[in-house]
Design an enzyme around this catalytic site. Structure first.
Site, PDB file in Angstrom:
ATOM      1  N   GLU A   1       0.828  -1.206   0.000  1.00 16.64           N
ATOM      2  CA  GLU A   1       0.000   0.000   0.000  1.00 16.64           C
ATOM      3  C   GLU A   1       0.863   1.256   0.000  1.00 16.64           C
ATOM      4  O   GLU A   1       0.525   2.261  -0.651  1.00 16.64           O
ATOM      5  CB  GLU A   1      -0.930  -0.018   1.215  1.00 16.64           C
ATOM      6  CG  GLU A   1      -2.030  -1.068   1.090  1.00 16.64           C
ATOM      7  CD  GLU A   1      -2.863  -1.203   2.346  1.00 16.64           C
ATOM      8  OE1 GLU A   1      -4.073  -0.912   2.305  1.00 16.64           O
ATOM      9  OE2 GLU A   1      -2.300  -1.601   3.385  1.00 16.64           O
TER      10      GLU A   1
ATOM     11  N   GLU B   1      -4.395  -9.349   3.880  1.00 17.21           N
ATOM     12  CA  GLU B   1      -5.113  -9.048   5.119  1.00 17.21           C
ATOM     13  C   GLU B   1      -6.375  -9.889   5.324  1.00 17.21           C
ATOM     14  O   GLU B   1      -6.682 -10.290   6.453  1.00 17.21           O
ATOM     15  CB  GLU B   1      -5.481  -7.555   5.152  1.00 17.21           C
ATOM     16  CG  GLU B   1      -4.314  -6.619   5.398  1.00 17.21           C
ATOM     17  CD  GLU B   1      -3.573  -6.221   4.127  1.00 17.21           C
ATOM     18  OE1 GLU B   1      -2.734  -5.308   4.184  1.00 17.21           O
ATOM     19  OE2 GLU B   1      -3.848  -6.836   3.069  1.00 17.21           O
TER      20      GLU B   1
END
Length: 681
Positions: free
Chosen positions: A131, A152
Site C-alpha cells: 500500500e 489481510e
C-alpha cells in the site's frame, strides 16, 4: 505528527534518508531506505514508531526540494506491512481507528506530494508495504521480489492503508478483487513480479542484479520527460457486475463465515465513485471493527503457526547430523512419483532418477516432468537455461541398479504393505548402507515396512500432499528404529524442498489423513443412516471450509479414501467404520460430485437406512468426532503439541485461517470440553 498509540517492544523500521546525485538531473534525489536493522529473515514492518520515522523522513526530504523522492527497502525486503504483533495490544476501538488514520496520514504525503514520488520495490512487499508503494506516483519492481500481496483478508482484516481504494483504480476491479479477496482465500497466494507488472501494479520490471541503479536511471528519465508512463483507462461499467459475481462466489464458498472478505467487497465497491478521503475513512472504520473480532484472533494464531512454528519443527534433530544428498532415486513413475521428481530436481538441483516395471511407464513419468518444464517456460515462470538444466537432471530406467550411488531414495508405489516391503528388500541390496530410504505412504506403518531390513534405522516416512507442488505440508514420520541421522537428513531435505515439516509418530494414517478419515467417516455414517447426500454435504457450510466434504472426498479419490478407511478400521474398529456405500462408489468409479453438485448416478448406488439426521446433527457429530480424535492423538504422542495438529490441518488440508487451528476452534465452540472434559489449550 504524534500519536498516543504505542507498541511495547516494537522493532522499529527506520526510514533512512540520503541525497543521491543522479546523472541527467540538476538536483539530487532523496532516497528513503526502510531498514529495521535486522537481516532479511526479519522483514521490515510498520508500527507507530516506524510510521513516525517514515513521516519524519518524508518531511525532511520535501524540505530539501529534491528532483524526486524514492522509497526502497533493505536487501530482499521492501516492507511486509503493519506490525501485526501489536494489534492484540490495542485497548479499544479508538486506538484501532488511530492506527488506520496514522498510516493514511503518513502515506498520503507521498500521494499528495508535488515532488514526484517513486517506490523502488526491491523485495517482498505485502500488506501495508504494498500500500505504501501504491501511494507513490510511480513504481519500479525487482524481478527478484519474493512475495507481493495484500494478504489481510486471510487474517481477518482488510487492506487498511489505502489498498482497497488505490488498487482497483490502478489495475481495474477484476484484478483488484483477485489480489484483495481471492488470493488471500486461496492459501494466501502471492503474486510473482511478472504477474504484478502485467497487472499494472508496477510501471517497469527490472533485473535484481542492478535494480537500484536502473531504478534511479528510470526515475530520472521520467522526471526529465524522456519516459512517459501511460496507464490504461479503468472500465467502470463492469464494476458492479464483477462485485456481484464475487459476492455470489463468496456466499457459495464461505456462507458468510469470513466477515473480512465481505467488508473488503464493500470497500472495493466504495472505490468506484467515492473520493479518496471517504474511501480511506471507510477503511479506518472497517479496520476498527475487525481488530477485535474472533476471526482476527484466529487469523493471527494461524499466521504465527505458519510463520514461526513451521520454521522451527518441534522434535527435529540437530541439523549437523544430516547427510549430504547428491542424487535422488524415486521408485515408481506414476503421477505422484513424477511430481516428486520435478520437485526434487527444481529444489535440490541434483540428479533425480525414476524407475518402474517397464520402459513405457518410465518414459511416461519422465515425459510428464519434461511437459511440466515446457509449460513453465511457456508461461514465463522458468527461463530456458534453468529448463535445460532440469531436463538433464531427470532421467529414468527400468534397472534399479541406477540407485547404487543415490543418497536418498523415496518410493511412491501402490499403497500395499507387502509391495512396499518387497521394494525395500530389493533396494537394500543395491544402495549404500548410509542411503536414506523414504516412503511416501499415506497411512501404513513405517516401522512394519522396515522391520525385515538389515538397516531399518535409515527408513523414514516422507508423506507429501497432493498436489505436491502446491500444498506446503510434509509429515516426517519417525519409525520405532529410525535414527537421528536419517531424521535430520529428512528434515534437511524437506527444508530444501521448501516444505513445512512436522514430526509425527508412526501411528496409522499419521495426522491429516487420520483426522480427515474420521471426519469423512462421520459424514458417510450419516448418509448410510438415511441422510440425503445434499444435507450431509452442506452440513459444515457455516464453518466456511475450503471444500464441502464430498468434494474433498472426490479430490482424495473414493478408492483411496476407502483404502485408508480400511487401514484405520483395522487399527481402531470402534471409531472408524467401513462404509459399504463408499465401497460401492469406489468400485463403480462414479464421481460422487460434479461441479460441487451431487452426481445422480453415484446417489443411485446407495443403500441407506431410515434414520436421517439434520444438518445440525451431522455437523455436531463430525466436530465431536474430531475433538475425540485430536485428544486421543495427543494422548498417544502422535505429535508434540496441539499446535502441530493445527499446523498440519492448515497446511495439509486447507483448514482456513479465519477459524484458526482446529484445537482453538473446538475450544471456542465448547466442543472440546463437552466431548473430552478439557480444553486443548
Amino acid at each position: 505528527m504524534s500519536t498516543d498509540v504505542t507498541y511495547p517492544n516494537e522493532v522499529v523500521t527506520r526510514a533512512l534518508l540520503r541525497r543521491v546525485d543522479v546523472p541527467g538531473l540538476d538536483r539530487p534525489a532523496a532516497l528513503i531506505t526502510l531498514d529495521n536493522g535486522l537481516d532479511h529473515t526479519k522483514p521490515n514492518t510498520f508500527g507507530p514508531a516506524g510510521l513516525a520515522s517514515l513521516d519524519a523522513a518524508i518531511g525532511e526530504a520535501l524540505a530539501q526540494r529534491p528532483a524526486f523522492i524514492a522509497v526502497t527497502g533493505k536487501p530482499y525486503i521492501f516492507c511486509v506491512g503493519a506490525d501485526i504483533t501489536g494489534l492484540p495490544l490495542l485497548r479499544d476501538r479508538d486506538e484501532a481507528l488511530e492506527i488506520g488514520r496514522l498510516g493514511h496520514r503518513v502515506f498520503a504525503r507521498l500521494r499528495d506530494s508535488e515532488v514526484p514520488t517513486f517506490a523502488f520495490v526491491n523485495g517482498a512487499a505485502m500488506g501495508g508495504g504494498l500500500e505504501l508503494a501504491l501511494h507513490c506516483h510511480y513504481r519500479t519492481l525487482s524481478g527478484g521480489a519474493a512475495a507481493l500481496a495484500l494478504p489481510e483478508v486471510s487474517l481477518g482484516l482488510v487492506p487498511g492503508w489505502g489498498g482497497t481504494q488505490l488498487l482497483p483504480n490502478l489495475i481495474g476491479i477484476p484484478a483488484a478483487t483477485q489480489v484483495v479477496i481471492q488470493n488471500p482465500l486461496m492459501q494466501n497466494r502471492m503474486l510473482k513480479p511478472r504477474q504484478a507488472a502485467e497487472m499494472g501494479i508496477a510501471d517497469v520490471l527490472l533485473e535484481p542484479a542492478d535494480f537500484l541503479e536502473r531504478s534511479l536511471e528510470w526515475a530520472a528519465e521520467v522526471v526529465r520527460g524522456a519516459v512517459t508512463v501511460t496507464r490504461p483507462e479503468i472500465d467502470r461499467d463492469m464494476w458492479a457486475g464483477v462485485l456481484y459475481f464475487a459476492r455470489q462466489t463468496l456466499d457459495e464458498r464461505l456462507h458468510g463465515a469470513v466477515p473480512a472478505a465481505y467488508r473488503a467487497l464493500d470497500l472495493l465497491e466504495t472505490a468506484k465513485d467515492a473520493d479518496f478521503a471517504t474511501g480511506t475513512a471507510a477503511e479506518d472504520e472497517a479496520l476498527a471493527d475487525l481488530v477485535f473480532s474472533p476471526e482476527l484472533r484466529s487469523g493471527l494464531y494461524a499466521f504465527d503457526l505458519v510463520q514461526r512454528r513451521a520454521k522451527r519443527p518441534a522434535g527435529a534433530p540437530d541439523r549437523g547430523l544430516a547427510r549430504e544428498v547428491t542424487k535422488v532415486g524415486i521408485v515408481g513413475a506414476g503421477l505422484m512419483a513424477s511430481q516428486l521428481a520435478l520437485l526434487f530436481a527444481r529444489r535440490l538441483q541434483v540428479p533425480v532418477v525414476l524407475t518402474d516395471l517397464d520402459q513405457a511407464r518410465v518414459d511416461k513419468g519422465v515425459g510428464y516432468v519434461h511437459t511440466e518444464i515446457e509449460k513453465a517456460v511457456g508461461k514465463g515462470r522458468m527461463d530456458k537455461g534453468t529448463a535445460a538444466k532440469l531436463y538433464g537432471l531427470v532421467s529414468g530406467s527400468v534397472d534399479r541398479s541406477v540407485f547404487a550411488d543415490a543418497d536418498f531414495v523415496i518410493e511412491a508405489v501402490f499403497e500395499d504393505l507387502k509391495v512396499k516391503k518387497q521394494v525395500w528388500a530389493d533396494l537394500e541390496k543395491i544402495v549404500s548402507p548410509e542411503a536414506v530410504l523414504a516412503t511416501n505412504t499415506s497411512s501404513l506403518s513405517v516401522t512394519e515396512m522396515a522391520a525385515d531390513l538389515e538397516h531399518p534405522e535409515r527408513v523414514v516416512g516422507f508423506h507429501f500432499f497432493n498436489p505436491v507442488a502446491v500444498l506446503p505440508l510434509l509429515e516426517i514420520v519417525r519409525g520405532e528404529r529410525t535414527d537421528d541421522a536419517t531424521l535430520a537428513t529428512a528434515f534437511a531435505v524437506g527444508k530444501q524442498l521448501k516444505k513445512s515439516c512436522v514430526l509425527v509418530k508412526d501411528a496409522p494414517a499419521f495426522v491429516v489423513n487420520r483426522l480427515l478419515t474420521r471426519f469423512l467417516g462421520e459424514i458417510f455414517a450419516a448418509v448410510d443412516a438415511g441422510t440425503p447426500l445434499e444435507v450431509a454435504n452442506t452440513a459444515l457450510d457455516p464453518l466456511g471450509l475450503p471444500m464441502r466434504p464430498l468434494s474433498l472426498l472426490q479430490l482424495v479419490g473414493p478408492a483411496v479414501a476407502y483404502h485408508v478407511g480400511g487401514t484405520l478400521h483395522a487399527a481402531y474398529p470402534d471409531r472408524f467404520a467401513v462404509s459399504e456405500n463408499l465401497r460401492r462408489i469406489a468400485e463403480a468409479g462414479k464421481p460422487i460430485v460434479v461441479d460441487d453438485k451431487i452426481n445422480p448416478e453415484a446417489a443411485a448406488l446407495l443403500e441407506v437406512g431410515d434414520q436421517p439426521l439434520t444438518a445440525e446433527q451431522v455437523r455436531q457429530r463430525a466436530l465431536d468426532a474430531l475433538a475425540q480424535e485430536v485428544r486421543l492423538m495427543l494422548d498417544e504422542g502422535v505429535v508434540a503439541q496441539p499446535q502441530d495438529i493445527d499446523l498440519c490441518l492448515i497446511l495439509g488440508a486447507g483448514w482456513p485461517f479465519h477459524l484458526g487451528g482446529i484445537t482453538p476452534y473446538l475450544d471456542r465452540a465448547g466442543i472440546s470440553e463437552r466431548v473430552t472434559g478439557a480444553r486443548f489449550r
